[in-house]
Design an enzyme around this catalytic site. Structure first.
Site, PDB file in Angstrom:
ATOM      1  N   GLU A 160       0.918  -1.203   0.030  1.00  0.00           N
ATOM      2  CA  GLU A 160       0.232   0.113  -0.220  1.00  0.00           C
ATOM      3  C   GLU A 160       0.742   1.334  -0.061  1.00  0.00           C
ATOM      4  O   GLU A 160       1.643   1.489   1.032  1.00  0.00           O
ATOM      5  CB  GLU A 160      -0.936  -0.059   1.216  1.00  0.00           C
ATOM      6  CG  GLU A 160      -1.908  -1.047   1.202  1.00  0.00           C
ATOM      7  CD  GLU A 160      -2.952  -1.078   2.156  1.00  0.00           C
ATOM      8  OE1 GLU A 160      -4.191  -1.676   2.029  1.00  0.00           O
ATOM      9  OE2 GLU A 160      -2.756  -0.588   3.267  1.00  0.00           O
TER      10      GLU A 160
ATOM     11  N   GLU B 278       1.770   4.833   0.652  1.00  0.00           N
ATOM     12  CA  GLU B 278       1.070   5.896   1.544  1.00  0.00           C
ATOM     13  C   GLU B 278       2.036   6.932   2.023  1.00  0.00           C
ATOM     14  O   GLU B 278       3.018   6.735   1.706  1.00  0.00           O
ATOM     15  CB  GLU B 278       0.609   5.132   2.950  1.00  0.00           C
ATOM     16  CG  GLU B 278      -0.413   3.793   2.668  1.00  0.00           C
ATOM     17  CD  GLU B 278      -0.986   3.551   3.975  1.00  0.00           C
ATOM     18  OE1 GLU B 278      -1.079   4.049   4.979  1.00  0.00           O
ATOM     19  OE2 GLU B 278      -1.649   2.247   4.050  1.00  0.00           O
TER      20      GLU B 278
ATOM     21  N   ARG C 209      -3.458  -9.789   2.095  1.00  0.00           N
ATOM     22  CA  ARG C 209      -4.747  -9.865   1.888  1.00  0.00           C
ATOM     23  C   ARG C 209      -5.629 -11.187   1.977  1.00  0.00           C
ATOM     24  O   ARG C 209      -6.810 -10.707   2.706  1.00  0.00           O
ATOM     25  CB  ARG C 209      -5.084  -9.591   0.187  1.00  0.00           C
ATOM     26  CG  ARG C 209      -4.376  -8.216  -0.348  1.00  0.00           C
ATOM     27  CD  ARG C 209      -4.830  -6.946   0.512  1.00  0.00           C
ATOM     28  NE  ARG C 209      -4.262  -5.842  -0.048  1.00  0.00           N
ATOM     29  CZ  ARG C 209      -4.490  -4.601   0.454  1.00  0.00           C
ATOM     30  NH1 ARG C 209      -5.106  -4.367   1.441  1.00  0.00           N
ATOM     31  NH2 ARG C 209      -3.882  -3.633  -0.087  1.00  0.00           N
TER      32      ARG C 209
ATOM     33  N   GLN D 290      -6.059 -10.701   5.968  1.00  0.00           N
ATOM     34  CA  GLN D 290      -6.690  -9.591   6.213  1.00  0.00           C
ATOM     35  C   GLN D 290      -8.177 -10.072   5.986  1.00  0.00           C
ATOM     36  O   GLN D 290      -9.001  -9.555   6.811  1.00  0.00           O
ATOM     37  CB  GLN D 290      -6.356  -8.460   5.453  1.00  0.00           C
ATOM     38  CG  GLN D 290      -7.127  -7.128   5.281  1.00  0.00           C
ATOM     39  CD  GLN D 290      -6.785  -5.904   4.629  1.00  0.00           C
ATOM     40  OE1 GLN D 290      -5.944  -6.257   3.680  1.00  0.00           O
ATOM     41  NE2 GLN D 290      -7.430  -5.115   4.491  1.00  0.00           N
TER      42      GLN D 290
ATOM     43  N   LYS E  63      -1.379  -7.135   8.577  1.00  0.00           N
ATOM     44  CA  LYS E  63      -0.701  -5.804   8.391  1.00  0.00           C
ATOM     45  C   LYS E  63       0.196  -5.723   9.424  1.00  0.00           C
ATOM     46  O   LYS E  63       1.119  -4.349   9.306  1.00  0.00           O
ATOM     47  CB  LYS E  63      -1.568  -4.737   8.368  1.00  0.00           C
ATOM     48  CG  LYS E  63      -2.588  -4.479   7.066  1.00  0.00           C
ATOM     49  CD  LYS E  63      -3.672  -3.471   6.954  1.00  0.00           C
ATOM     50  CE  LYS E  63      -4.404  -3.578   5.840  1.00  0.00           C
ATOM     51  NZ  LYS E  63      -3.636  -2.589   4.976  1.00  0.00           N
TER      52      LYS E  63
ATOM     53  N   THR F 227       5.990  -2.491   8.304  1.00  0.00           N
ATOM     54  CA  THR F 227       5.637  -1.254   7.372  1.00  0.00           C
ATOM     55  C   THR F 227       6.846  -0.512   7.414  1.00  0.00           C
ATOM     56  O   THR F 227       7.567  -0.372   8.369  1.00  0.00           O
ATOM     57  CB  THR F 227       4.686  -0.409   8.605  1.00  0.00           C
ATOM     58  OG1 THR F 227       3.495  -1.312   8.727  1.00  0.00           O
ATOM     59  CG2 THR F 227       4.251   0.760   7.807  1.00  0.00           C
TER      60      THR F 227
ATOM     61  N   GLU G 292      -6.165  -3.320  -6.059  1.00  0.00           N
ATOM     62  CA  GLU G 292      -6.939  -2.699  -6.922  1.00  0.00           C
ATOM     63  C   GLU G 292      -6.463  -2.803  -8.305  1.00  0.00           C
ATOM     64  O   GLU G 292      -7.344  -2.748  -9.211  1.00  0.00           O
ATOM     65  CB  GLU G 292      -6.802  -1.171  -6.560  1.00  0.00           C
ATOM     66  CG  GLU G 292      -7.291  -0.978  -4.886  1.00  0.00           C
ATOM     67  CD  GLU G 292      -6.948   0.437  -4.455  1.00  0.00           C
ATOM     68  OE1 GLU G 292      -6.306   0.651  -3.834  1.00  0.00           O
ATOM     69  OE2 GLU G 292      -7.664   1.477  -5.031  1.00  0.00           O
TER      70      GLU G 292
HETATM   71  O1  LIG Z   1     -11.908  -1.979   3.372  1.00  0.00           O
HETATM   72  C1  LIG Z   1     -11.509  -2.718   3.951  1.00  0.00           C
HETATM   73  O2  LIG Z   1     -11.840  -3.518   4.732  1.00  0.00           O
HETATM   74  C2  LIG Z   1      -9.763  -2.694   3.969  1.00  0.00           C
HETATM   75  C3  LIG Z   1      -8.974  -1.630   4.396  1.00  0.00           C
HETATM   76  C4  LIG Z   1      -7.753  -1.630   4.146  1.00  0.00           C
HETATM   77  O3  LIG Z   1      -6.864  -2.209   3.490  1.00  0.00           O
HETATM   78  C5  LIG Z   1      -7.176  -1.194   5.531  1.00  0.00           C
HETATM   79  C6  LIG Z   1      -6.080  -0.190   5.249  1.00  0.00           C
HETATM   80  O4  LIG Z   1      -4.767  -0.252   5.431  1.00  0.00           O
HETATM   81  C7  LIG Z   1      -6.413   1.195   4.946  1.00  0.00           C
HETATM   82  C8  LIG Z   1      -5.927   1.931   3.978  1.00  0.00           C
HETATM   83  O5  LIG Z   1      -4.580   1.887   3.802  1.00  0.00           O
HETATM   84  O6  LIG Z   1      -6.331   2.831   3.126  1.00  0.00           O
HETATM   85 CA    CA Z   2      -2.917   0.821   4.889  1.00  0.00          CA
HETATM   86 MG    MG Z   3       1.636  -2.773   7.611  1.00  0.00          MG
END
Ligand SMILES: O=C(O)/C=C/C(=O)CC(=O)CC(=O)O
Ligand code: CA
Ligand code: MG
Length: 410
Positions: free
Chosen positions: A195, A197, A233, A236, A249, A253, A356
């Site tokens: 991700e 960020e 994923r 998660q 997660k 990081t 995505e």
């Molecule tokens: O919509 C969900 O359930 C998942 C969201 C995420 O992956 C959480 C996250 O780390 C938020 C992000 O990076 O925008």
């Molecule tokens: Ca995130």
């Molecule tokens: Mg992380």
């Protein structure tokens, strides 16, 4: 000035005097970690420079620490004094003889995690990301949950597994339930993702019971770094109901080694997207100064650019995130880190995560070597870069956050 002078940094260098990001470095000859400030292709040994020019005790003391936390604790007025001092040392003719030998070539330094992370929070501030992953994780339901436009959703992550760019990332193991199965199984994640960020580095403590309103955000945000919230994923998707992300997660990081001061991003400020849902007063930024940030990011997989996420598209600003994070009276500590959440824009090639980009793994991306990826394979290297507009048309470099995937351990 000769072109091989350490002070001969071109006007448009993304690490010119308009930037001056902070990090912590070591050299082979002197392995003690110390604060460095990047200037062009070199790193200023900031504590040594302070002593060499006879800086005031406050500036010298803050820059002589082995990490950034004392500087973070010192607060905004001290940050301004330290930045002014660094600017003077790097631009004033009178300091050249003292400071020049303390500018170490980047190739000669190792960069550490620049601050001890106190608490780590991750938000979910991109509407595009939330809609895209909502469709994948909760097919058939509204992709945005009813609270999404009323508050910046976040979760508490694991501060102790925040690592500096270049640290290897071991593929995590965990419980995951394969499609069509009733029961979970245990094993290495088969859907390892990234991700892209932005991380916000907090300074200046607050007491329990106090709040940081939006107009106090700039007093507490010291600067920004690039951040990769590695995400398993499959782990998660199985674990997150109803309390949110946990082990999917918390294994790693990664952050970039340079913390770019908020002061260096004055030219990047931009209005966030229009708000279409009325906000409670503590989050209502209709009359607030613009606190969106026009930071252009790139996501590279094995050297190939797969996406260009635009931070300017983020719905929630850092001021709203900080105001929300403290509205219940939760205190701040120097070294707190809060991340924006995945940066995704509206275009198919502007999203910040593979889930995505590949539509849940169904449309793998093609790489120039002829291979394809739905999710990460062992040995894959992910690099996220970023830059922002600076003064006079120059760019402010955020550098990069890199990490390579290592096989799961037995
Ligand atoms: O919509 C969900 O359930 C998942 C969201 C995420 O992956 C959480 C996250 O780390 C938020 C992000 O990076 O925008
Ligand atoms: Ca995130
Ligand atoms: Mg992380």
């Amino acid at each position: 000035m000769s072109t091989d002078s350490p002070f001969a940094v071109p006007y448009d260098d993304p690490f010119g005097v308009h930037n001056l990001p902070y990090g912590v470095f070591r050299t082979a000859g002197r392995p003690q970690p110390r604060i460095g400030v990047r200037f062009g292709g070199r790193v200023l040994d900031a504590g040594a420079a302070a002593r060499a020019v006879g800086a005031p005790a406050e500036v010298s003391g803050l820059l002589s620490a082995p990490l950034l936390n004392p500087l973070l604790a010192a607060g905004r007025p001290a940050w301004t004094r330290v930045r002014a001092a660094l600017t003077e040392w790097l631009t004033g003719e009178q300091h050249r003889a003292a400071v020049g030998p303390l500018l170490v070539p980047l190739a000669d330094v190792a960069l550490d995690l620049p601050f001890e992370v106190a608490d780590y929070v991750d938000f979910y501030a991109s509407e595009h990301h939330a809609v895209n992953v909502g469709r994948i994780f909760r097919a058939g339901a509204d992709p945005l949950t009813p609270n999404w436009k009323h508050l910046p959703i976040g979760y508490h992550g694991r501060a102790g597994t925040v690592v500096v760019s270049g640290s290897p990332v071991v593929r995590p193991c965990g419980q995951r339930r394969a499609g069509g199965e009733d029961a979970p199984s245990y094993g290495p994640s088969l859907r390892l993702d990234v991700e892209a960020e932005l991380g916000f580095v907090v300074g200046g403590a607050t007491g329990r019971g106090s709040r940081v309103a939006m107009d106090g955000a700039d007093e507490h945000v010291f600067g920004v770094c690039l951040l990769n919230d590695w995400s398993a994923r499959d782990v998660q998707a199985w674990e997150y109901v109803p309390l949110g992300p946990f082990l999917g997660k918390s294994f790693a990081t990664s952050v970039s080694p340079w913390v770019v001061p908020l002061d260096a991003l004055a030219h990047a400020r931009t209005a966030p997207p229009p708000r279409d849902t009325p906000l409670l007063p503590y989050l209502d930024d209709a009359a607030a100064p613009p606190r969106g940030l026009d930071i252009a990011m790139e996501l590279r997989l094995n050297g190939h650019t797969v996406s260009r996420p635009p931070f300017a598209a983020m719905y929630w600003t850092y001021a709203q995130m900080l105001a929300h994070m403290t509205v219940n009276g939760a205190s701040l500590r120097p070294g707190d880190l809060f991340a924006s959440g995945t940066v995704s824009g509206p275009e198919p090639d502007s999203v910040g995560a593979l889930i995505e980009l590949t539509h849940g793994g169904q449309r793998p991306v093609a790489l120039p070597d002829g291979s394809t990826r739905a999710f990460l394979e062992d040995g894959d290297e992910v690099v996220i870069t970023g830059s922002a507009p600076g003064p006079g048309g120059v760019r402010v470099g955020l550098g990069e956050v890199a990490g390579r995937v290592e096989p799961a351990r037995d």
